[in-house]
Design an enzyme around this catalytic site. Structure first.
Site, mmCIF file in Angstrom:
data_model
loop_
_atom_site.group_PDB
_atom_site.id
_atom_site.type_symbol
_atom_site.label_atom_id
_atom_site.label_comp_id
_atom_site.label_asym_id
_atom_site.label_seq_id
_atom_site.Cartn_x
_atom_site.Cartn_y
_atom_site.Cartn_z
ATOM 1 N N ARG A 103 -3.557 -2.503 5.361
ATOM 2 C CA ARG A 103 -3.448 -1.316 4.506
ATOM 3 C C ARG A 103 -4.130 -1.617 3.187
ATOM 4 O O ARG A 103 -3.757 -2.567 2.501
ATOM 5 C CB ARG A 103 -1.976 -1.026 4.180
ATOM 6 C CG ARG A 103 -1.214 -0.421 5.263
ATOM 7 C CD ARG A 103 0.038 0.256 4.800
ATOM 8 N NE ARG A 103 0.848 -0.425 3.798
ATOM 9 C CZ ARG A 103 2.013 0.036 3.397
ATOM 10 N NH1 ARG A 103 2.486 1.157 3.892
ATOM 11 N NH2 ARG A 103 2.714 -0.606 2.491
ATOM 12 N N THR A 107 -5.167 2.882 -1.737
ATOM 13 C CA THR A 107 -5.164 4.132 -0.952
ATOM 14 C C THR A 107 -4.116 4.121 0.147
ATOM 15 O O THR A 107 -3.729 5.175 0.649
ATOM 16 C CB THR A 107 -6.525 4.340 -0.273
ATOM 17 O OG1 THR A 107 -6.730 3.265 0.660
ATOM 18 C CG2 THR A 107 -7.649 4.351 -1.282
ATOM 19 N N ASP A 199 7.863 -7.340 3.123
ATOM 20 C CA ASP A 199 6.532 -7.458 3.740
ATOM 21 C C ASP A 199 6.646 -8.345 4.979
ATOM 22 O O ASP A 199 6.893 -9.552 4.887
ATOM 23 C CB ASP A 199 5.553 -8.069 2.725
ATOM 24 C CG ASP A 199 4.125 -8.037 3.255
ATOM 25 O OD1 ASP A 199 3.274 -7.426 2.608
ATOM 26 O OD2 ASP A 199 3.872 -8.636 4.337
ATOM 27 N N ASP A 202 4.243 -11.417 5.190
ATOM 28 C CA ASP A 202 4.615 -12.490 4.265
ATOM 29 C C ASP A 202 5.857 -13.229 4.753
ATOM 30 O O ASP A 202 5.939 -14.461 4.667
ATOM 31 C CB ASP A 202 4.883 -11.912 2.866
ATOM 32 C CG ASP A 202 3.594 -11.620 2.115
ATOM 33 O OD1 ASP A 202 2.529 -12.092 2.555
ATOM 34 O OD2 ASP A 202 3.660 -10.908 1.091
HETATM 35 C C1 PRP Z 1 1.744 -4.070 7.521
HETATM 36 C C2 PRP Z 1 2.363 -3.927 8.888
HETATM 37 C C3 PRP Z 1 1.592 -2.779 9.475
HETATM 38 C C4 PRP Z 1 1.322 -1.919 8.285
HETATM 39 C C5 PRP Z 1 2.276 -0.762 8.323
HETATM 40 O O1 PRP Z 1 0.545 -4.736 7.596
HETATM 41 O O2 PRP Z 1 2.315 -5.081 9.653
HETATM 42 O O3 PRP Z 1 0.382 -3.176 10.119
HETATM 43 O O4 PRP Z 1 1.572 -2.716 7.120
HETATM 44 O O5 PRP Z 1 1.988 0.130 7.333
HETATM 45 P P1 PRP Z 1 1.442 1.584 7.624
HETATM 46 O O6 PRP Z 1 2.293 2.146 8.705
HETATM 47 O O7 PRP Z 1 1.628 2.280 6.317
HETATM 48 O O8 PRP Z 1 -0.007 1.493 8.024
HETATM 49 P P2 PRP Z 1 -0.275 -5.126 6.263
HETATM 50 O O9 PRP Z 1 -1.254 -4.060 5.911
HETATM 51 O O10 PRP Z 1 0.699 -5.506 5.182
HETATM 52 O O11 PRP Z 1 -1.119 -6.352 6.728
HETATM 53 P P3 PRP Z 1 -0.632 -7.811 7.191
HETATM 54 O O12 PRP Z 1 0.067 -7.633 8.506
HETATM 55 O O13 PRP Z 1 -1.929 -8.524 7.335
HETATM 56 O O14 PRP Z 1 0.241 -8.399 6.150
HETATM 57 N N1 URA Z 2 4.316 -3.205 5.671
HETATM 58 C C1 URA Z 2 5.329 -4.080 5.575
HETATM 59 O O1 URA Z 2 5.171 -5.261 5.871
HETATM 60 N N2 URA Z 2 6.522 -3.630 5.146
HETATM 61 C C2 URA Z 2 6.728 -2.347 4.818
HETATM 62 O O2 URA Z 2 7.850 -1.987 4.444
HETATM 63 C C3 URA Z 2 5.661 -1.457 4.923
HETATM 64 C C4 URA Z 2 4.458 -1.901 5.361
#
Ligand code: PRP
Ligand code: URA
Length: 208
Positions: A103, A107, A199, A202
């Site tokens: 994400r 945005t 997160d 993380d």
């Molecule tokens: C997180 C999660 C999803 C996304 C969900 O990933 O694992 O892929 O956010 O959010 P959305 O429904 O609003 O799209 P992130 O973008 O944090 O990436 P990461 O898994 O690499 O930490």
């Molecule tokens: N991605 C995450 O990891 N946690 C949230 O709550 C939303 C998006």
């Protein structure tokens, strides 16, 4: 339009509570993600077709079952990787196709940065794995990629969803069945799920 299946199993509820807890460290978080994924996949695979086959037991011949469908798991990197060990344990012959989507911070729109779908998509059922369904942007983008490659039977398995994410995924792809361990209250101003677990990436990978 297919239903969102929110687990009502006490084991799932217990483990999700531990997963949410801010004091839960990386090791336990990973273990819980593994266990909850196993329990969710048990439900998500309940309608897979089987062939009836004979099996010779030490006593007699019985009628057994053999999975007929070829399954592909599509973890959305990076947090979806935390669900792969459980998926591969349950279905060791399933293919795993990695899809990198994050994400964008300002945005909150999904950005695809890695796509390891094979040339030949010889599976019957695609199961997208991502712990969090927040705005739904990442899940919708992932299913868009699969549908562009003509995959028609797609399921989504996640740990925690927000109503906004469920709506977005159902609006964009009404045929996709959604299985989650919990459906939370709402998104906050940063588009994090509340109460959520923070997160997911993380917490899985110790990068908080
Ligand atoms: C997180 C999660 C999803 C996304 C969900 O990933 O694992 O892929 O956010 O959010 P959305 O429904 O609003 O799209 P992130 O973008 O944090 O990436 P990461 O898994 O690499 O930490
Ligand atoms: N991605 C995450 O990891 N946690 C949230 O709550 C939303 C998006």
């Amino acid at each position: 339009m297919s239903e969102v299946v929110v687990s009502t199993h006490p084991l799932v509820a217990h483990k999700v509570t531990r997963l949410r807890d801010a004091r839960t460290g990386t090791k336990e978080f990973r273990e819980l993600a593994h266990e909850i994924t196993t329990l969710l996949l048990y439900e998500a695979t309940a309608d897979l077709p089987v062939d009836r086959i004979p099996v010779q037991t030490p006593l007699t011949t019985a009628t057994g079952a053999e999975l007929q469908a070829n399954i592909g798991f599509i973890p959305i990197l990076r947090a979806g990787l935390g669900m792969v060990p459980a998926a591969s344990s349950l279905l060791p012959h399933a293919q795993v196709w990695h899809l990198g989507i994050y994400r964008e911070h300002s945005t909150r729109m999904p950005v695809e940065y890695y796509n390891k779908l094979p040339e030949d998509l010889n599976i019957d059922v695609a199961i997208v794995l991502d712990p969090m369904l927040a705005t739904g942007g990442s899940a919708v983008a992932a299913v868009d990629v699969l549908k562009l490659r003509d995959l028609r039977s797609v399921k989504f398995v996640g740990l925690i969803a927000a109503p906004e994410g469920v709506k977005a995924l159902r609006d964009a792809h009404p045929d996709v069945q959604i299985y989650v361990a919990a459906l939370d209250s709402h998104l906050n101003e940063d588009a994090y799920i509340v109460p959520g677990l923070g997160d997911a990436g993380d917490r899985l990978f110790g990068t908080a």
